[in-house]
Design an enzyme around this catalytic site. Structure first.
Site, short mmCIF file in Angstrom:
data_model
loop_
_atom_site.label_atom_id
_atom_site.label_comp_id
_atom_site.label_asym_id
_atom_site.label_seq_id
_atom_site.Cartn_x
_atom_site.Cartn_y
_atom_site.Cartn_z
N GLN A 109 0.87 -1.27 0.10
CA GLN A 109 0.07 -0.09 0.01
C GLN A 109 0.73 1.24 0.06
O GLN A 109 1.70 1.68 1.13
CB GLN A 109 -0.84 -0.03 1.29
CG GLN A 109 -1.76 1.32 1.16
CD GLN A 109 -2.42 1.23 2.89
OE1 GLN A 109 -1.93 0.64 3.61
NE2 GLN A 109 -3.72 1.68 2.72
N SER A 112 1.10 6.56 2.66
CA SER A 112 1.73 7.66 3.68
C SER A 112 2.90 8.09 3.00
O SER A 112 3.58 7.50 2.10
CB SER A 112 1.97 6.77 4.82
OG SER A 112 0.86 6.57 5.40
N SER A 144 4.40 -1.55 4.37
CA SER A 144 4.70 -3.09 4.88
C SER A 144 5.04 -3.76 3.62
O SER A 144 4.15 -3.71 2.92
CB SER A 144 3.69 -3.20 5.75
OG SER A 144 3.30 -2.47 6.76
N GLU A 227 -9.15 -1.52 5.65
CA GLU A 227 -8.00 -1.84 6.61
C GLU A 227 -8.15 -1.91 7.91
O GLU A 227 -7.74 -2.69 8.62
CB GLU A 227 -7.11 -0.65 6.07
CG GLU A 227 -5.38 -0.91 6.74
CD GLU A 227 -4.88 0.17 6.55
OE1 GLU A 227 -3.70 0.00 6.73
OE2 GLU A 227 -5.17 1.20 6.06
N GLU A 359 -4.43 8.75 17.33
CA GLU A 359 -5.20 10.22 17.40
C GLU A 359 -6.07 10.53 16.30
O GLU A 359 -7.15 11.02 16.30
CB GLU A 359 -3.97 11.28 17.39
CG GLU A 359 -3.07 11.32 18.59
CD GLU A 359 -2.25 10.09 18.75
OE1 GLU A 359 -1.55 9.75 19.79
OE2 GLU A 359 -2.17 9.27 17.79
#
Length: 389
Positions: A109, A112, A144, A227, A359
């Site tokens: 994926q 980010s 990952s 996910e 968060e």
């Protein structure tokens, strides 16, 4: 139509699960519509209720049949497949779903970025159209299994003249494409299951675009919700960290005490509540894709993984001081439950970051589940090119 369990029986009769090669057996299972029974016919499913998948999985497991690799294939099975089903063209589904399920192709994926981790909508990796291709330049991080993957789901910015959520597009990327460079990121465990991925002049066919141009955020939201369900859900009682701790408790009287027993029961109940919440969410998914409630499931999983792995060290502090290997290694699996308690304790620290930070999960729950006022967003409605970075 043939009864569902009759289909399972016929498949087991035709393909001996103990002698048929793994990929061949899983391919036959896909072709029979028994991969994801809630997927459409011809896509590994039969258009049935999602709830019936458990019957199929249990029957194959009882027969000793090989199943899909839920660890190495987690991103493909849990994120890429449902996103492509929701937004992909028929040719894309024909090309990618079967080898994804059989494990012939592993997925990662590419979401980010160094400046867009918690705020995924701030991705700056650019994709510029050139005829029937897109040219991609940028950097991704915390990926990952990128070093093991043949395919990736990629979110890139295709328009800087509109607000950030409106200018992204979603792609499938062949990881062997020229211009893709994967570099390891060493973790606190000493291993490198995460990576940085650099994209330099990478060309992607427009046929590998998922959804419409500029609607990448919509598709990415589907991926993220799936996910969080995949990370947080568990069908079996005593699965994950709590299963390992409960097993140790039963096998070793030396770690037992009344105080520890009370704490073990507390964490067992917490994990069971989370498991049942996952079952409920799975039932709600009958009506469509998972929603923001998946964030609560993922948040609970991250907290429990860290608390229970810490409790495991309290049962035997000396064992927590031992460690398998502190040198940097390139792991071939994302599974860490087979490792020692010291490793599991350190690795669990990442659970509150991967798949969306805790968060961010709290923010999603507050705004989209509880209906609380949203945080002030100074970049709302501002073209991406004008947002300070």
């Amino acid at each position: 139509m043939t009864d569902l369990m009759d289909r399972v029986r016929l498949l087991l009769e035709r393909f001996d699960p103990t002698t048929t090669p793994r990929e061949e057996f899983l391919g036959a299972r896909f072709d029979a519509g028994l991969a994801w029974v809630h997927f459409p016919e011809g896509r590994g499913g039969l258009g049935l209720s999602r709830r019936r998948q458990g019957e199929v999985d249990d029957a194959f497991a009882a027969a000793g049949a090989p199943g899909p690799d839920l660890v190495r294939g987690a991103i493909g099975l849990g994120m890429a497949a449902p996103t492509m089903l929701a937004f992909g063209e028929d040719a894309m589904l024909d090309r990618y779903l079967r080898p994804l399920y059989t494990g012939e192709e592993t997925w990662c994926q590419l979401f980010s970025e160094p400046g867009a981790g918690s705020d995924l909508a701030a991705v700056a990796t650019r994709a510029v159209r050139d005829g029937e291709e897109w040219v991609v330049d940028g950097q991704k991080v915390w990926t990952s299994g990128a070093h093991l993957s043949q395919r990736a789901i990629l979110l890139a910015r295709t328009d800087v003249d509109v607000p950030k959520h409106a200018g992204m597009t979603y792609f499938v990327l062949d990881m062997s494409t020229p211009g893709v460079e994967v570099r390891p990121l060493r973790q606190i465990t000493g291993e490198a299951e995460f990576n940085e991925v650099f994209l330099t002049g990478v060309r992607i066919p427009d046929a590998d675009r998922i959804g419409e141009v500029g609607e990448g955020w919509k598709a990415a939201t589907t991926t993220l919700n799936n996910e969080r369900v995949a990370i947080g859900a568990g069908r079996a009682r005593e699965s994950g960290q709590i299963g390992l701790v409960a097993g140790r408790w039963r096998e070793d009287p030396g770690v037992r005490s009344p105080e520890k027993r009370s704490e073990l029961l507390h964490w067992w109940v917490e994990c069971e509540v989370t498991r049942l919440a996952g079952e409920l969410l799975g039932q709600q998914m009958e009506a469509g894709q998972p929603g923001p409630q998946s964030s609560a499931l993922k948040l609970s999983f991250a907290r429990l993984a860290q608390q229970v792995s810490g409790f495991a060290l309290e049962l035997d502090p000396d064992e927590g001081l031992t460690y398998d290997d502190w040198t940097m290694t390139r792991t071939t699996t994302n599974s860490f439950l087979a490792r020692g308690p010291g490793f599991r304790y350190l690795r669990a620290k990442g659970n509150s970051i991967e798949g969306g930070t805790s968060e961010i999960m709290r923010g999603v729950i507050a705004e989209r589940v509880l209906g609380l006022p949203p945080e002030h967003r100074p970049d709302k409605g501002v073209p991406f090119k004008d947002v300070p970075r």
